[in-house]
Motif scaffolding. Structure first.
Motif, PDB file in Angstrom:
ATOM      1  N   TRP A 119       0.827  -1.212   0.000  1.00 18.19           N
ATOM      2  CA  TRP A 119       0.000   0.000   0.000  1.00 18.19           C
ATOM      3  C   TRP A 119       0.860   1.259   0.000  1.00 18.19           C
ATOM      4  CZ3 TRP A 119      -3.935  -1.684   4.356  1.00 18.19           C
ATOM      5  CH2 TRP A 119      -4.725  -2.745   3.861  1.00 18.19           C
ATOM      6  N   TRP A 120       2.103   1.126   0.444  1.00 22.18           N
ATOM      7  CA  TRP A 120       3.044   2.256   0.436  1.00 22.18           C
ATOM      8  C   TRP A 120       4.094   2.101  -0.666  1.00 22.18           C
ATOM      9  CZ3 TRP A 120       0.643   0.521   4.770  1.00 22.18           C
ATOM     10  CH2 TRP A 120      -0.004   1.467   5.564  1.00 22.18           C
ATOM     11  N   ASP A 144      12.661  -1.662   0.203  1.00 21.53           N
ATOM     12  CA  ASP A 144      11.291  -1.668   0.728  1.00 21.53           C
ATOM     13  C   ASP A 144      11.216  -1.224   2.189  1.00 21.53           C
ATOM     14  OD1 ASP A 144      10.053  -2.550  -1.630  1.00 21.53           O
ATOM     15  OD2 ASP A 144      10.549  -4.642  -1.186  1.00 21.53           O
ATOM     16  N   GLN A 145      12.338  -0.767   2.749  1.00 25.19           N
ATOM     17  CA  GLN A 145      12.318  -0.351   4.160  1.00 25.19           C
ATOM     18  C   GLN A 145      11.289   0.752   4.439  1.00 25.19           C
ATOM     19  OE1 GLN A 145      13.254   2.624   5.722  1.00 25.19           O
ATOM     20  NE2 GLN A 145      13.088   1.848   7.833  1.00 25.19           N
ATOM     21  N   PRO A 146      11.214   1.821   3.622  1.00 28.50           N
ATOM     22  CA  PRO A 146      10.221   2.865   3.916  1.00 28.50           C
ATOM     23  C   PRO A 146       8.788   2.342   3.931  1.00 28.50           C
ATOM     24  CG  PRO A 146      11.851   3.676   2.348  1.00 28.50           C
ATOM     25  CD  PRO A 146      12.068   2.200   2.471  1.00 28.50           C
ATOM     26  N   SER A 147       8.491   1.419   3.025  1.00 28.11           N
ATOM     27  CA  SER A 147       7.126   0.878   2.950  1.00 28.11           C
ATOM     28  C   SER A 147       6.821  -0.005   4.151  1.00 28.11           C
ATOM     29  CB  SER A 147       6.958   0.083   1.660  1.00 28.11           C
ATOM     30  OG  SER A 147       7.199   0.891   0.534  1.00 28.11           O
ATOM     31  N   GLN A 157      17.251  -0.555   9.173  1.00 27.65           N
ATOM     32  CA  GLN A 157      16.399  -1.371  10.039  1.00 27.65           C
ATOM     33  C   GLN A 157      14.948  -0.907  10.016  1.00 27.65           C
ATOM     34  OE1 GLN A 157      18.486  -0.616  13.688  1.00 27.65           O
ATOM     35  NE2 GLN A 157      16.860   0.695  14.484  1.00 27.65           N
ATOM     36  N   VAL A 158      14.061  -1.851  10.294  1.00 26.66           N
ATOM     37  CA  VAL A 158      12.631  -1.579  10.438  1.00 26.66           C
ATOM     38  C   VAL A 158      12.288  -1.700  11.920  1.00 26.66           C
ATOM     39  CG1 VAL A 158      10.300  -2.344   9.876  1.00 26.66           C
ATOM     40  CG2 VAL A 158      12.090  -2.422   8.132  1.00 26.66           C
ATOM     41  N   ASN A 159      11.732  -0.652  12.484  1.00 31.44           N
ATOM     42  CA  ASN A 159      11.366  -0.647  13.899  1.00 31.44           C
ATOM     43  C   ASN A 159       9.955  -1.192  14.067  1.00 31.44           C
ATOM     44  OD1 ASN A 159      13.793   0.661  14.943  1.00 31.44           O
ATOM     45  ND2 ASN A 159      13.059   2.452  13.838  1.00 31.44           N
ATOM     46  N   MET A 160       9.868  -2.352  14.704  1.00 38.32           N
ATOM     47  CA  MET A 160       8.564  -2.961  14.932  1.00 38.32           C
ATOM     48  C   MET A 160       7.828  -2.237  16.055  1.00 38.32           C
ATOM     49  SD  MET A 160       9.612  -6.971  14.500  1.00 38.32           S
ATOM     50  CE  MET A 160       7.920  -7.546  14.410  1.00 38.32           C
TER      51      MET A 160
END
Length: 220
Positions: free
Chosen positions: A134-135, A145-148, A175-178
């Motif tokens: 969706w992003w 794809d990190q920003p999405s 990194q992706v912050n959960m």
């Protein structure tokens, strides 16, 4: 001959009765609202038109058709729980910086981009699903794809719901912050999705020391 005439008259009578009770399958009959056609709406593809449509709907349960154009969100906009968004492929919400689009009503699904811009999307109400696509996630192992992925977690930052991966390979270069309380689900079976951290020191999926003590993070 007389019997035939009676049959014809009976058929004509039934047709006339049907004509007086027939309902056209218009958008109103189906509870659909087109944002360009309500009394207070304009033809501009902006939050002003969408807000006018929401105001016209009021507390009724209606489906708001989001047509396949770019909708510019220059002001904070909230979609209430009684308004269902039917988002067509090609429809895109472009959210300006420091502005927030809050969607509390249900949305139609679809594996296509629907959000862009520097602003924020909040999925509240009964929305418990966020797809990185969706992003704009490509899930091709090439694009970052990190920003999405991060936007999907941020949208569910109220602490409930699932970020679901339906693509094959999500490359991330940071990194992706959960988020505590938000699950990550990969339902693909033997074709399960994967997240590929790329670059020195990239940790992949992380959560802060503050939220770490709370647990509440699930990866399936």
């Amino acid at each position: 001959m007389r019997t035939a005439r009676c049959c014809i008259l009976l058929i004509l009578s039934l047709c006339l009765i049907g004509a007086t009770t027939r309902h056209d399958l218009t958008r109103e009959d189906l509870n659909f609202v087109h944002p360009f056609e309500c009394a207070l709406c304009t033809s501009a593809t902006t939050d002003v038109t969408l807000q006018a449509a929401i105001t016209a709907i009021g507390s009724a349960k209606k489906t708001l058709i989001i047509t396949p154009v770019t909708w510019t969100i220059d002001n904070n906009l909230t979609i209430p729980e009684n308004v269902h968004l039917s988002i067509a492929p090609g429809a895109l919400f472009s959210i300006s910086s420091t502005r927030t689009l809050t969607i509390n009503g249900p949305m139609s699904e679809g594996l296509f981009q629907r959000f862009t811009g520097a602003g924020t999307v909040v999925l509240g109400g009964k929305n418990t699903l966020a797809l990185p696509e969706w992003w704009g996630a490509a899930a091709d192992g090439v694009a970052n794809d990190q920003p999405s992925l991060q936007a999907a977690f941020t949208a569910l930052s109220g602490g409930k719901g699932t970020v679901e991966l339906r693509g094959l390979n999500y490359k991330i270069t940071s990194q992706v912050n959960m988020v505590t309380g938000v699950s990550l689900n990969c339902p693909g079976g033997y074709m399960a999705s994967r997240i590929t951290p790329t670059g020195a020191g990239v940790k992949g999926l992380v959560y802060s020391a503050v939220t770490q003590t709370e647990a509440g993070i699930t990866v399936k």
